[in-house]
Design a protein around this motif. Structure first.
Motif, PDB file in Angstrom:
ATOM      1  N   MET A   1       0.842  -1.180   0.000  1.00  0.00           N
ATOM      2  CA  MET A   1       0.000   0.000   0.000  1.00  0.00           C
ATOM      3  C   MET A   1       0.882   1.236   0.000  1.00  0.00           C
ATOM      4  SD  MET A   1      -3.149  -0.925   0.007  1.00  0.00           S
ATOM      5  CE  MET A   1      -3.839  -2.556   0.037  1.00  0.00           C
ATOM      6  N   SER A   2       0.255   2.370  -0.076  1.00  0.00           N
ATOM      7  CA  SER A   2       1.013   3.606  -0.121  1.00  0.00           C
ATOM      8  C   SER A   2       0.229   4.713   0.558  1.00  0.00           C
ATOM      9  CB  SER A   2       1.273   4.000  -1.576  1.00  0.00           C
ATOM     10  OG  SER A   2       0.044   4.353  -2.194  1.00  0.00           O
ATOM     11  N   VAL A   3       0.892   5.829   0.743  1.00  0.00           N
ATOM     12  CA  VAL A   3       0.227   6.991   1.309  1.00  0.00           C
ATOM     13  C   VAL A   3      -0.935   7.398   0.414  1.00  0.00           C
ATOM     14  CG1 VAL A   3       0.509   9.403   1.968  1.00  0.00           C
ATOM     15  CG2 VAL A   3       2.321   7.777   2.467  1.00  0.00           C
ATOM     16  N   GLU A   4      -0.750   7.310  -0.890  1.00  0.00           N
ATOM     17  CA  GLU A   4      -1.820   7.702  -1.815  1.00  0.00           C
ATOM     18  C   GLU A   4      -3.053   6.822  -1.658  1.00  0.00           C
ATOM     19  OE1 GLU A   4      -2.011  10.547  -3.484  1.00  0.00           O
ATOM     20  OE2 GLU A   4      -0.081  10.943  -2.527  1.00  0.00           O
ATOM     21  N   SER A   5      -2.850   5.521  -1.466  1.00  0.00           N
ATOM     22  CA  SER A   5      -4.008   4.644  -1.293  1.00  0.00           C
ATOM     23  C   SER A   5      -4.710   4.920   0.040  1.00  0.00           C
ATOM     24  CB  SER A   5      -3.615   3.168  -1.414  1.00  0.00           C
ATOM     25  OG  SER A   5      -2.790   2.771  -0.353  1.00  0.00           O
ATOM     26  N   VAL A   6      -3.939   5.267   1.075  1.00  0.00           N
ATOM     27  CA  VAL A   6      -4.543   5.617   2.364  1.00  0.00           C
ATOM     28  C   VAL A   6      -5.314   6.930   2.235  1.00  0.00           C
ATOM     29  CG1 VAL A   6      -4.061   6.285   4.761  1.00  0.00           C
ATOM     30  CG2 VAL A   6      -2.928   4.284   3.762  1.00  0.00           C
ATOM     31  N   ALA A 126       0.215   6.605   8.093  1.00  0.00           N
ATOM     32  CA  ALA A 126      -0.672   6.728   6.935  1.00  0.00           C
ATOM     33  C   ALA A 126      -0.171   5.885   5.770  1.00  0.00           C
ATOM     34  CB  ALA A 126      -0.810   8.188   6.532  1.00  0.00           C
ATOM     35  N   GLY A 127       0.339   4.686   6.084  1.00  0.00           N
ATOM     36  CA  GLY A 127       0.703   3.761   5.024  1.00  0.00           C
ATOM     37  C   GLY A 127       2.151   3.751   4.602  1.00  0.00           C
ATOM     38  N   SER A 128       2.989   4.571   5.236  1.00  0.00           N
ATOM     39  CA  SER A 128       4.417   4.550   4.924  1.00  0.00           C
ATOM     40  C   SER A 128       5.200   4.857   6.193  1.00  0.00           C
ATOM     41  CB  SER A 128       4.774   5.580   3.848  1.00  0.00           C
ATOM     42  OG  SER A 128       4.825   6.887   4.402  1.00  0.00           O
ATOM     43  N   SER A 129       6.501   4.671   6.124  1.00  0.00           N
ATOM     44  CA  SER A 129       7.361   4.928   7.281  1.00  0.00           C
ATOM     45  C   SER A 129       7.800   6.388   7.354  1.00  0.00           C
ATOM     46  CB  SER A 129       8.582   4.011   7.258  1.00  0.00           C
ATOM     47  OG  SER A 129       9.334   4.254   6.088  1.00  0.00           O
ATOM     48  N   SER A 130       7.089   7.255   6.643  1.00  0.00           N
ATOM     49  CA  SER A 130       7.377   8.695   6.728  1.00  0.00           C
ATOM     50  C   SER A 130       6.087   9.502   6.565  1.00  0.00           C
ATOM     51  CB  SER A 130       8.410   9.104   5.671  1.00  0.00           C
ATOM     52  OG  SER A 130       7.937   8.795   4.381  1.00  0.00           O
TER      53      SER A 130
END
Length: 156
Positions: A1-6, A126-130
């Protein structure tokens, strides 16, 4: 997943504009607190466990620790965390960016620890480590589609 998908997942809840992305890592409670400029307790960490018959996510404040006796009383088994590979398989997020949003496996159950209710806002990943998303505990409850609030932690 990614920040964009979240972000896409959070849009119907009106929370997509509350996602923050950092140029530094927010993969641990301490790093996330430093990146966001908040106390570690306001970081909403998402922990992944395997029970006898399912996978659960417990979201708790950054200064809280799952109490093994409370865990066993609530779930009827010892706490067993998922491996990093299982975390990705069940949640779609890698360790350091696990959040209770946009979970592909609809059988994963989300629980929220009451330790977060003492804050006006909390910051889950929010879906990433940053990344993180700034939200009230009530917004977290709605967006995570949590089953319930539980008292499963002790504050460290």
């Amino acid at each position: 997943m990614s920040v964009e998908s979240v972000k896409k997942y959070l849009k119907p809840f009106g929370l997509d504009d509350k996602v923050r992305e950092f140029q530094v890592s927010s993969a641990t409670v301490e790093l996330a607190a430093a990146a966001a400029g908040v106390i570690p307790a306001r970081i909403a960490k998402t922990l992944s466990f395997k029970t006898n018959d399912s996978v659960i996510l417990i979201v708790t404040s950054g200064d809280a620790k799952v109490d093994n006796k409370k865990y066993k009383a609530i779930f009827g088994t010892k706490a067993k965390m998922l491996t990093p590979e299982e975390v990705i398989a069940y949640t779609g997020h890698a360790v350091g960016g696990v959040c209770p949003f946009d979970i592909p496996d609809k059988n994963v159950k989300v629980y929220l620890d009451i330790s977060m209710k003492r804050f006006e806002t909390v910051l889950p990943a929010a879906g990433s480590s940053s990344s993180c998303v700034v939200m009230t505990p009530e917004e977290l409850e709605r967006a995570s589609q949590a089953r319930e609030w539980i008292d499963i932690c002790s504050i460290t």
